[in-house]
Design a protein around this motif. Structure first.
Motif, PDB file in Angstrom:
ATOM      1  N   LYS A 242      39.560  43.505  38.177  1.00  0.00           N
ATOM      2  CA  LYS A 242      38.838  42.258  37.906  1.00  0.00           C
ATOM      3  C   LYS A 242      38.211  42.278  36.517  1.00  0.00           C
ATOM      4  O   LYS A 242      38.254  41.278  35.785  1.00  0.00           O
ATOM      5  CB  LYS A 242      37.761  42.053  38.978  1.00  0.00           C
ATOM      6  N   GLN A 243      37.653  43.426  36.136  1.00  0.00           N
ATOM      7  CA  GLN A 243      36.985  43.512  34.840  1.00  0.00           C
ATOM      8  C   GLN A 243      37.968  43.547  33.677  1.00  0.00           C
ATOM      9  O   GLN A 243      37.667  43.047  32.598  1.00  0.00           O
ATOM     10  CB  GLN A 243      36.078  44.742  34.821  1.00  0.00           C
ATOM     11  N   VAL A 244      39.156  44.115  33.896  1.00  0.00           N
ATOM     12  CA  VAL A 244      40.149  44.196  32.824  1.00  0.00           C
ATOM     13  C   VAL A 244      41.007  42.935  32.761  1.00  0.00           C
ATOM     14  O   VAL A 244      41.310  42.426  31.679  1.00  0.00           O
ATOM     15  CB  VAL A 244      41.044  45.447  33.007  1.00  0.00           C
ATOM     16  N   GLN A 245      41.383  42.403  33.921  1.00  0.00           N
ATOM     17  CA  GLN A 245      42.318  41.276  33.952  1.00  0.00           C
ATOM     18  C   GLN A 245      41.658  39.921  34.157  1.00  0.00           C
ATOM     19  O   GLN A 245      42.321  38.890  34.024  1.00  0.00           O
ATOM     20  CB  GLN A 245      43.357  41.501  35.054  1.00  0.00           C
ATOM     21  N   GLY A 246      40.392  39.916  34.506  1.00  0.00           N
ATOM     22  CA  GLY A 246      39.693  38.649  34.682  1.00  0.00           C
ATOM     23  C   GLY A 246      40.262  37.823  35.819  1.00  0.00           C
ATOM     24  O   GLY A 246      40.454  38.319  36.937  1.00  0.00           O
ATOM     25  N   GLU A 247      40.584  36.561  35.541  1.00  0.00           N
ATOM     26  CA  GLU A 247      41.051  35.643  36.584  1.00  0.00           C
ATOM     27  C   GLU A 247      42.430  36.004  37.131  1.00  0.00           C
ATOM     28  O   GLU A 247      42.820  35.519  38.194  1.00  0.00           O
ATOM     29  CB  GLU A 247      41.078  34.211  36.037  1.00  0.00           C
ATOM     30  N   LYS A 334      54.978  37.606  41.780  1.00  0.00           N
ATOM     31  CA  LYS A 334      53.877  38.409  41.248  1.00  0.00           C
ATOM     32  C   LYS A 334      53.016  38.986  42.366  1.00  0.00           C
ATOM     33  O   LYS A 334      52.234  39.907  42.133  1.00  0.00           O
ATOM     34  CB  LYS A 334      52.994  37.549  40.333  1.00  0.00           C
ATOM     35  N   GLY A 335      53.159  38.436  43.565  1.00  0.00           N
ATOM     36  CA  GLY A 335      52.361  38.901  44.685  1.00  0.00           C
ATOM     37  C   GLY A 335      50.939  38.383  44.616  1.00  0.00           C
ATOM     38  O   GLY A 335      50.523  37.744  43.648  1.00  0.00           O
ATOM     39  N   THR A 336      50.175  38.691  45.648  1.00  0.00           N
ATOM     40  CA  THR A 336      48.773  38.264  45.700  1.00  0.00           C
ATOM     41  C   THR A 336      47.841  39.466  45.804  1.00  0.00           C
ATOM     42  O   THR A 336      46.711  39.350  46.264  1.00  0.00           O
ATOM     43  CB  THR A 336      48.536  37.333  46.904  1.00  0.00           C
ATOM     44  N   HIS A 337      48.327  40.633  45.397  1.00  0.00           N
ATOM     45  CA  HIS A 337      47.516  41.845  45.454  1.00  0.00           C
ATOM     46  C   HIS A 337      47.493  42.505  44.079  1.00  0.00           C
ATOM     47  O   HIS A 337      48.388  42.303  43.257  1.00  0.00           O
ATOM     48  CB  HIS A 337      48.075  42.821  46.494  1.00  0.00           C
ATOM     49  N   ASP A 338      46.451  43.291  43.845  1.00  0.00           N
ATOM     50  CA  ASP A 338      46.330  44.003  42.574  1.00  0.00           C
ATOM     51  C   ASP A 338      47.175  45.270  42.558  1.00  0.00           C
ATOM     52  O   ASP A 338      47.816  45.578  41.554  1.00  0.00           O
ATOM     53  CB  ASP A 338      44.865  44.370  42.308  1.00  0.00           C
TER      54      ASP A 338
END
Length: 422
Positions: A242-247, A334-338
């Motif tokens: 979240k901190q590196v990729q943001g939205e 792209k999926g919905t997971h990190d």
């Protein structure tokens, strides 16, 4: 014997032209006997049916075929120069198919130095999960040390039905439901963009360890906070994304679960590839790192308890007609997971042997051909947490992966107060 690959195996097989290999490496101090290594591999091959088979992918559906003329598990010997050679060799092995006639579905790379060696165990993902490849390494080390020890062979299952308990019955309603779900699956994938093209081979792996002292501190802190190391790592990486990729970050992680905890027919030393998964979501309403880790642990425990794995195994077989579309979808979405996070936990393997010792074990690496190839594998051996973080340059730049790794480790450091730089 001729056995159709079950659904999970088919997905990990991908197709006849796409390699999807797991590489598991141990660093050895001391002397390894070449003769004992080959004897050990022979006994391992005689024990495990999948190592006596080839995959016939000439038809619409791939099959495991027992091969009476199967070759020996090959060993490639190369000179060892540095502590990083294993990773370079792993990357080479990611992309090598198991397609030579009579070649078994396993091979070994021996990086040989004067006093140090690396042994790389390479298998296609369609025949192994983390428990499988750990057990094979354990058997290999034990037999190199004592080649006279015997291994008890076991029979291969023929179909999913062999994995189901005797009191499990597929009712007419369940059969009807399977047919309906399969039809809905075909309809779903009909409207989804899919691709059968291979991604460019720009996969990478970022590897690091946490010191023994800091691993112990993390374990103690997790116990004190009534959570697990797995949950803490999940939170750290989702926050880091979240901190590196943001939205662009999703705040979700996929966790494979060892199927052996549910299916009695699949033993700890049985080779198997399919793993049920749990999807976990970061609680964005909480600010406390440890509260998030506690919630995540509870969520995972609840989802594992609710898993109906026998139903999953049975119902999945209705989806064979959609498997190529599923694979194409994984290559496109792209999926919905990190990240997919697989924690092998404490590796149950002996460190000291007669003529050698295992100095360290590196968490397995793999190059998924999916568009979202983000994968984190962690394990603990000899008191040290070890991480392999993998993806594809076209989806997540390696530069960003290093940033995510650094931020995740900083978060762990901040939240156990005394974790030193790693």
């Amino acid at each position: 014997m001729r056995r159709r690959l079950i659904l999970g195996e088919r997905i990990m097989h991908v197709d006849a032209k796409t390699p999807l290999n797991c590489v598991f490496t141990a660093k050895i101090l001391g002397s390894i006997s070449k003769e004992n290594l080959h004897k050990a591999l022979h006994k391992i091959q005689q024990k495990h049916p999948l190592l006596q088979m080839n995959i016939d992918a000439t038809g619409k559906v791939p099959y495991f075929i027992l091969n009476a003329n199967i070759g020996k598990i090959p060993v490639r010997i190369a000179e060892r120069f540095t502590n990083e050679d294993w990773l370079a060799e792993s990357k080479m092995e990611w992309y090598k198919l198991f397609d030579t006639q009579n070649e078994p579905l396993a091979r070994v790379v021996w990086l040989k130095g004067e006093t140090e060696s690396d042994l790389l165990l390479v298998l296609p993902h369609c025949i192994c999960d983390g428990t499988t490849i750990l057990n094979l390494l354990r058997e290999l080390m034990t037999l190199i040390d004592n080649p006279e020890q015997e291994l008890a062979p076991y029979p291969s299952f023929i179909s999913v039905n062999d994995l189901l308990p005797e009191d499990f019955s597929i009712t007419k309603f369940a059969h009807f439901k399977g047919k309906i779900f399969a039809a809905l699956g075909r309809l779903f994938f009909f409207f989804k963009a899919t691709s059968n093209h291979n991604l460019d081979r720009s996969n990478y792996a970022v590897h690091w360890k946490i010191s023994t002292e800091n691993t112990k501190k993390l374990l103690l802190k997790c116990k004190a906070e009534n959570t697990t190391v797995h949950a803490a790592i999940c939170v750290a990486f989702m926050e880091a994304f979240k901190q590196v990729q943001g939205e662009k970050a999703h705040g979700k992680v996929i966790c494979p679960v060892d199927i052996r905890r549910f299916v009695e027919a699949i033993k700890q030393d049985t080779m198997f590839a399919f793993a049920p998964i749990a999807e976990l979501k970061l609680d964005q309403t909480e600010n406390s790192f440890w509260t998030k880790a506690q919630t995540l642990k509870s969520d995972l425990d609840a989802k594992v308890a609710e898993m109906k794995v026998y139903d999953l195994l049975s119902m999945s077989e209705y989806f064979h007609s959609s498997v190529n579309k599923m694979i194409g979808f994984l290559r496109t979405t792209k999926g919905t997971h990190d990240v997919t996070l697989s924690n092998m936990g404490l590796l149950n393997i002996r460190q000291d042997y007669q003529n050698f010792k295992i100095e360290t074990i590196y968490s397995p690496t793999v190059a998924f051909p999916w568009r979202n190839a983000n994968t984190l594998v962690c394990s603990t051996f000899n008191g040290q947490l070890d991480f392999s973080f993998m993806s594809n340059e076209s989806f997540l730049r390696e530069f960003d992966a290093w940033q995510i790794k650094a931020r995740a480790m900083e978060l762990i450091k901040e939240n156990i107060n005394e974790l030193a730089d790693v």
